[in-house]
Design a protein around this motif. Structure first.
Motif, PDB file in Angstrom:
ATOM      1  N   LYS A 186      41.198 -25.189   1.727  1.00 18.60           N
ATOM      2  CA  LYS A 186      39.919 -25.572   2.346  1.00 18.60           C
ATOM      3  C   LYS A 186      39.192 -24.357   2.925  1.00 18.60           C
ATOM      4  N   ILE A 187      39.251 -23.246   2.193  1.00 22.03           N
ATOM      5  CA  ILE A 187      38.653 -21.991   2.650  1.00 22.03           C
ATOM      6  C   ILE A 187      37.698 -21.468   1.584  1.00 22.03           C
ATOM      7  N   PHE A 208      49.931 -21.382  -0.914  1.00 23.76           N
ATOM      8  CA  PHE A 208      49.013 -22.438  -1.336  1.00 23.76           C
ATOM      9  C   PHE A 208      47.600 -21.972  -0.979  1.00 23.76           C
ATOM     10  N   HIS A 209      46.770 -21.751  -2.001  1.00 24.95           N
ATOM     11  CA  HIS A 209      45.425 -21.220  -1.780  1.00 24.95           C
ATOM     12  C   HIS A 209      44.371 -22.230  -2.219  1.00 24.95           C
ATOM     13  N   ASP A 210      43.154 -22.021  -1.741  1.00 20.56           N
ATOM     14  CA  ASP A 210      42.054 -22.898  -2.142  1.00 20.56           C
ATOM     15  C   ASP A 210      41.710 -22.670  -3.614  1.00 20.56           C
ATOM     16  N   GLU A 211      41.289 -23.721  -4.288  1.00 18.79           N
ATOM     17  CA  GLU A 211      41.032 -23.645  -5.725  1.00 18.79           C
ATOM     18  C   GLU A 211      39.736 -22.922  -6.079  1.00 18.79           C
ATOM     19  N   ASN A 212      38.915 -22.578  -5.078  1.00 18.21           N
ATOM     20  CA  ASN A 212      37.654 -21.910  -5.423  1.00 18.21           C
ATOM     21  C   ASN A 212      37.833 -20.419  -5.717  1.00 18.21           C
ATOM     22  N   ARG A 225      45.465 -22.054  -7.490  1.00 16.68           N
ATOM     23  CA  ARG A 225      44.880 -20.765  -7.851  1.00 16.68           C
ATOM     24  C   ARG A 225      45.268 -19.719  -6.813  1.00 16.68           C
ATOM     25  N   VAL A 226      45.312 -18.461  -7.246  1.00 15.35           N
ATOM     26  CA  VAL A 226      45.646 -17.414  -6.283  1.00 15.35           C
ATOM     27  C   VAL A 226      44.417 -16.648  -5.817  1.00 15.35           C
TER      28      VAL A 226
END
Length: 319
Positions: free
Chosen positions: A116-117, A143-147, A176-177
């Motif tokens: 959520k970043i 765990f990273h944001d998908e954007n 996604r990383v």
């Protein structure tokens, strides 16, 4: 669990994100040693006998956390580390200093929750000393944001004293990383052993850099550095594995396996082996391959779309 009262809401939000991503309910367990960092502050802390943790935030925003484990301490339940960021944009700078005594047995489970970043620079530097005859494992999952707006730097410098064992597992395979830079630099003394493993799944225009260094300085020192990369779409990945045979009868092995799917993927792997002591032995393996179309066809014939089929194959390869 010692929760900083002023940050209780932030603590609860981060714990909820952690539990949703990991299905792990350990962070509020008083029988589990844990360190919980949100943004530029420690919001939760629980210690057990034999573990001492101190933290402070410098004027420049860097969070410094010192973790000391006394000689002869055995911790049967993993020590949990959770770092997260709850704002949409910003920077998170962390420095962990680990001083692990002799004859210690401990496992760390670290989770980095950066969902959520929109845009974030997260940098964590870890300095580790692992005492004689100690057995330490460290698992780090991201765990990273998908954007894709996250830039992560995770840098570890470690000194292994005589007959110490250290195992590191770094995973970034479930989201996604964005952009990620992983550095592990290990100084390994007599009869000590380091086992390093990194697994990363790149999607869209992700950028991945890994550098793993084994400095086999002691006699009979040994180490393994293994990287597995799955690169899709237009991912760029660069892996450098290094081993230096400085000690007599030291042994090192480095390995990189990269699997690609997509015409715009760009990957490279560079092994560096340097034998300084003629009695040292160093080896390396490297491979770049692809997903076979027949594997996809079989899974898609069972009703899966291509993305679902790829994810199943990836989970089998690097999870």
């Amino acid at each position: 669990m010692d929760i900083v009262k002023a940050y209780e809401d932030e603590f609860n939000q981060l714990v909820e994100l952690y539990e949703n991503n990991t299905n792990d309910k350990s962070l509020k367990n008083k029988g589990v040693a844990s360190i919980i960092v949100s943004g530029n502050k420690v919001v939760g802390l629980n210690t057990l006998k034999g573990i001492d943790v101190r933290s402070k935030t410098r004027g420049d925003g860097v969070v410094i956390i010192d973790v000391d484990i006394q000689d002869n301490t055995v911790i049967p339940i993993p020590v949990h580390l959770c770092t997260g960021f709850l704002e949409k944009k910003g920077e998170q700078l962390l420095q962990f200093n680990y001083n692990i005594g002799s004859n210690v047995k401990v496992k760390f489970k670290s989770h980095c929750i950066l969902t959520k970043i929109e845009k974030l620079h997260h940098k964590m530097i870890s300095q580790m000393y692992i005492g004689k005859n100690s057995f330490v494992t460290y698992e780090d999952e991201h765990f990273h944001d998908e954007n894709g707006g996250i830039f992560v730097e995770t840098i570890t410098y470690a000194k292994l004293d005589k007959n110490a064992f250290f195992q590191s597992k770094f995973y970034a395979t479930k989201t996604r990383v964005g952009r990620i830079n992983v550095v592990m630099d290990f100084d390994i003394d007599d009869y000590a052993k380091a086992d390093l493993e990194s697994k990363i799944y790149g999607k869209k225009d992700d950028k991945i850099d890994i550098q793993e260094i084994l400095r086999l300085n002691g006699q009979y020192a040994s180490g393994i550095a293994k990287s597995s990369i799955f690169a899709t779409d237009s991912t760029q990945a660069n892996v450098i594995n290094e081993a230096y045979g400085n000690g007599a009868y030291s042994k090192g092995h480095i390995e990189c396996n990269e699997v690609v799917k997509g015409s715009d993927v760009l990957v490279s792997t560079v092994p560096i082996l340097k034998v300084v002591n003629e009695k040292s032995e160093l080896t390396h393996e490297a491979s770049v391959g692809r997903i076979r179309q027949d594997q996809l066809d079989i899974l898609m014939s069972k009703g899966l779309d291509e993305e679902e089929a790829i994810n199943i194959i990836v989970n089998g390869l690097i999870s």
